[in-house]
Design a protein around this motif. Structure first.
Motif, PDB file in Angstrom:
ATOM      1  N   PHE A  52       0.849  -1.196   0.000  1.00 22.71           N
ATOM      2  CA  PHE A  52       0.000   0.000   0.000  1.00 22.71           C
ATOM      3  C   PHE A  52       0.879   1.238   0.000  1.00 22.71           C
ATOM      4  O   PHE A  52       1.785   1.368   0.803  1.00 22.71           O
ATOM      5  N   ASP A  53       0.610   2.113  -0.930  1.00 25.54           N
ATOM      6  CA  ASP A  53       1.300   3.391  -1.018  1.00 25.54           C
ATOM      7  C   ASP A  53       0.242   4.459  -1.259  1.00 25.54           C
ATOM      8  O   ASP A  53      -0.351   4.508  -2.338  1.00 25.54           O
ATOM      9  N   PRO A  54      -0.030   5.300  -0.261  1.00 24.60           N
ATOM     10  CA  PRO A  54      -1.108   6.288  -0.409  1.00 24.60           C
ATOM     11  C   PRO A  54      -0.866   7.297  -1.531  1.00 24.60           C
ATOM     12  O   PRO A  54      -1.799   7.929  -2.009  1.00 24.60           O
ATOM     13  N   SER A  55       0.358   7.424  -1.979  1.00 24.51           N
ATOM     14  CA  SER A  55       0.651   8.377  -3.057  1.00 24.51           C
ATOM     15  C   SER A  55       0.608   7.711  -4.437  1.00 24.51           C
ATOM     16  O   SER A  55       0.895   8.356  -5.441  1.00 24.51           O
ATOM     17  N   ARG A  56       0.229   6.435  -4.485  1.00 22.79           N
ATOM     18  CA  ARG A  56       0.203   5.699  -5.754  1.00 22.79           C
ATOM     19  C   ARG A  56      -1.244   5.518  -6.223  1.00 22.79           C
ATOM     20  O   ARG A  56      -2.126   5.160  -5.452  1.00 22.79           O
ATOM     21  N   ASN A  57      -1.459   5.746  -7.507  1.00 24.95           N
ATOM     22  CA  ASN A  57      -2.772   5.533  -8.107  1.00 24.95           C
ATOM     23  C   ASN A  57      -2.880   4.060  -8.511  1.00 24.95           C
ATOM     24  O   ASN A  57      -2.066   3.580  -9.297  1.00 24.95           O
ATOM     25  N   SER A  58      -3.853   3.355  -7.988  1.00 29.94           N
ATOM     26  CA  SER A  58      -4.052   1.938  -8.326  1.00 29.94           C
ATOM     27  C   SER A  58      -4.365   1.753  -9.799  1.00 29.94           C
ATOM     28  O   SER A  58      -3.929   0.791 -10.421  1.00 29.94           O
ATOM     29  N   ILE A  59      -5.146   2.701 -10.352  1.00 30.61           N
ATOM     30  CA  ILE A  59      -5.561   2.588 -11.744  1.00 30.61           C
ATOM     31  C   ILE A  59      -4.334   2.770 -12.646  1.00 30.61           C
ATOM     32  O   ILE A  59      -3.624   3.763 -12.568  1.00 30.61           O
ATOM     33  N   GLY A  60      -4.097   1.767 -13.465  1.00 30.40           N
ATOM     34  CA  GLY A  60      -2.963   1.816 -14.363  1.00 30.40           C
ATOM     35  C   GLY A  60      -1.670   1.300 -13.755  1.00 30.40           C
ATOM     36  O   GLY A  60      -0.661   1.196 -14.443  1.00 30.40           O
ATOM     37  N   PHE A  61      -1.683   0.961 -12.469  1.00 21.20           N
ATOM     38  CA  PHE A  61      -0.468   0.456 -11.828  1.00 21.20           C
ATOM     39  C   PHE A  61      -0.544  -1.050 -11.606  1.00 21.20           C
ATOM     40  O   PHE A  61       0.328  -1.791 -12.022  1.00 21.20           O
ATOM     41  N   HIS A  62      -1.584  -1.493 -10.924  1.00 24.23           N
ATOM     42  CA  HIS A  62      -1.757  -2.917 -10.641  1.00 24.23           C
ATOM     43  C   HIS A  62      -2.377  -3.614 -11.845  1.00 24.23           C
ATOM     44  O   HIS A  62      -3.188  -3.031 -12.569  1.00 24.23           O
ATOM     45  N   ILE A  63      -2.034  -4.871 -12.041  1.00 20.93           N
ATOM     46  CA  ILE A  63      -2.464  -5.594 -13.252  1.00 20.93           C
ATOM     47  C   ILE A  63      -3.986  -5.695 -13.382  1.00 20.93           C
ATOM     48  O   ILE A  63      -4.525  -5.518 -14.466  1.00 20.93           O
TER      49      ILE A  63
END
Length: 112
Positions: free
Chosen positions: A58-69
């Motif tokens: 979990f990284d609060p500064s990371r956007n899940s959309i487009g990052f995780h498969i």
């Protein structure tokens, strides 16, 4: 609003949209089988298993959309195609797309 209050409001909104709001979607769009539809939409939360392959998980500064498969644009395109099927596949598609919308707003609308 203090940063801690904003964070609390963000978390409440996030979990409300993931866990409670699907009840309303089920009641409106799948009234006849709303309980089943709600449980299927809750099961789509398993899409977050792809977070386990990230470092950190979990990284609060990371956007899940487009990052995780399973949150990729290719996956989202598959979820849109699933809307054209009937029954449980369509319900799962609605749950998955609403999950993506929730994650999108979580990052986009709450960014500082």
């Amino acid at each position: 609003m203090a940063p801690s209050e904003v964070l609390l409001l963000k978390q409440i909104t996030h979990y409300f949209l993931h866990l409670v709001f699907p009840v309303f979607i089920a009641l409106i769009f799948f009234r006849k089988n709303w309980k089943k539809a709600y449980l299927i939409m809750l099961a789509t939360m398993l899409v977050d298993m792809d977070h386990l392959f990230a470092n950190p998980v979990f990284d609060p500064s990371r956007n899940s959309i487009g990052f995780h498969i399973l949150h990729s644009y290719y996956a989202i395109a598959v979820y849109v195609l699933m809307l054209f099927f009937k029954g449980n596949v369509r319900i799962a598609a609605v749950g998955l797309l609403f999950h993506m919308l929730t994650d999108f707003q979580d990052f986009t609308l709450w960014a500082h």
